[in-house]
Design an enzyme around this catalytic site. Structure first.
Site: not given
Length: 417
Positions: A67, A69, A154
């Site tokens: 992906d 983003d 994270d």
């Protein structure tokens, strides 16, 4: 009623490390054209727009991102006005999805503050029905800056920005250095971050397994001390995370890390096996990973079946256990009870359970048929035959001569290719 949409008042306290174009390997030609269009249009209208997260990490590791983003200082409504082919999603944390086709979607988020929020990983799945509404109510949609947005992520290697205007990497969290040193490190205090969202335990292991990077010592020790927290995570989220790893091509090393840290034993106590028992199944999962890499497996069912049977059978004497100790489990209800008893705290969908129950019956009937020297031709008509074919094809590689011969017999009787 006060407006929940606030702007963070804190100023940037951390001076980011800027990695100029000549010092990194990301070229525009390797970035999705759709993502480039989104970033350029936002830039043209005076907004910041950065490629973020896994896309930046994978490009720097010379991998193809799944992906692309984008994050920006534009608000969701401002983003939507710029892209007619977009929609706003999210109950509390508004994200914008820009559609170019069914399989070409660029997700755009506004920089957010790093206090009073759900973890970034939960926010990405906030429309799921299993998400805690209490967490949603206790969190506000506070906008922030590049810095606060980076600090909310994270891992350090997932906290890098790529700035299209300067072609540079922006690093607030030490991710660039950790990439160079091949280190997995949680952003912030690892004990606090694991307590905030226990699914991060799995994410640390995932990225170590996929990259081969070592886990930083403080992070690793905190992970060992926090392993019990995995039982406090949403069972559905844990299942969804495991599905990603089953289809990553790195499930075997991921399971090795789950075993060595004790997390697999917390989720599925019956898997606390050592020695030959695990080596048999490790070969099975290594072969599954090869099939995933070559796009021969499109879903997770073979890997999930292997994990369930590992918990159910345990012993490397696969044939003996099926023919003897599980001989009495002839009914679907009996197999379901044994399955539920064996998988411990692992959530599974009803569809997955039904298919694995049918697969277990197929395996039993195959092995018993061979023992009795019966034809296996009738098994071909079963709905589960395709899954059984894939499962036995892996066993033929991982299980030695006996299962090579079993698979050959099935191919002959069922006319499998």
């Amino acid at each position: 009623m006060p407006n929940a949409l606030k702007t963070a008042s804190k100023t940037t306290a951390i001076k980011p490390k800027i990695i100029p174009r000549h010092a990194h390997s990301i070229a525009r030609q390797r970035i999705s054209q759709d993502a480039l269009k989104v970033m350029m249009r936002l830039n043209e209208h005076g907004f910041k727009a950065h490629l973020v997260g896994g896309a930046v990490r994978d490009l720097l590791l010379n991998k193809r991102p799944k992906d692309f983003d984008v994050c920006t200082d534009a608000r969701p409504r401002q983003i939507q006005k710029l892209f007619r082919n977009s929609r706003i999603i999210g109950r509390r944390f508004k994200l914008v999805q820009v559609y170019y086709s069914k399989d070409r979607i660029i997700q755009v988020s506004t920089f957010r503050d790093n206090a009073g929020f759900l973890p970034m990983e939960i926010e990405e799945n906030q429309d799921r029905e299993d998400l805690s509404l209490e967490n949603l109510r206790n969190s506000e949609n506070v906008y922030g800056t590049e810095e606060t947005d980076a600090l909310r992520r994270d891992l350090t290697i997932n906290g890098l920005f790529y700035d299209l205007r300067s072609y540079s990497i922006i690093d607030y969290v030490g991710g660039w250095e950790d990439l160079q040193n091949k280190t997995i490190r949680v952003i912030g205090d690892p004990r606090e971050r694991f307590a905030e969202d226990p699914v991060r335990l799995l994410r640390v292991l995932r990225h170590s397994a996929r990259t081969g990077f070592k886990i930083e010592e403080q992070c690793y020790n905190a992970l060992l001390e926090s392993s019990d927290l995995i039982l406090k995570a949403s069972a559905v989220r844990v299942y969804d995370e495991l599905k990603k790893d089953m289809l990553s091509g790195s499930f075997a090393p991921f399971l090795n890390l789950m075993r060595s840290t004790g997390i697999l034993g917390k989720l599925i106590p019956q898997t606390a096996q050592t020695g030959a028992e695990w080596l048999f199944y490790e070969r099975f999962f290594i072969e599954c990973d090869k099939r995933v890499v070559y796009e021969q497996f499109k879903d997770e069912l073979v890997m999930l079946a292997g994990l369930v049977i590992y918990s159910l059978i345990g012993s490397s004497d696969f044939r003996g256990r099926f023919l003897k100790e599980l001989k009495e489990l002839n009914s679907k209800e009996g197999i379901l009870q044994a399955l539920n008893d064996s998988i411990g705290n692992l959530f599974m969908t009803r569809r997955a359970k039904d298919e694995i129950i049918d697969l277990i019956k197929f395996i039993k009937d195959t092995l018993q048929g061979i023992e009795r020297d019966q034809s296996l031709k009738g098994l071909k008509a079963r709905k589960i035959a395709d899954l059984a074919h894939d499962f036995f094809s892996v066993l033929a590689i991982a299980g030695g001569d006996y299962f090579t011969n079993v698979f050959a017999r099935l191919k002959q009787d069922c006319q499998w290719k």
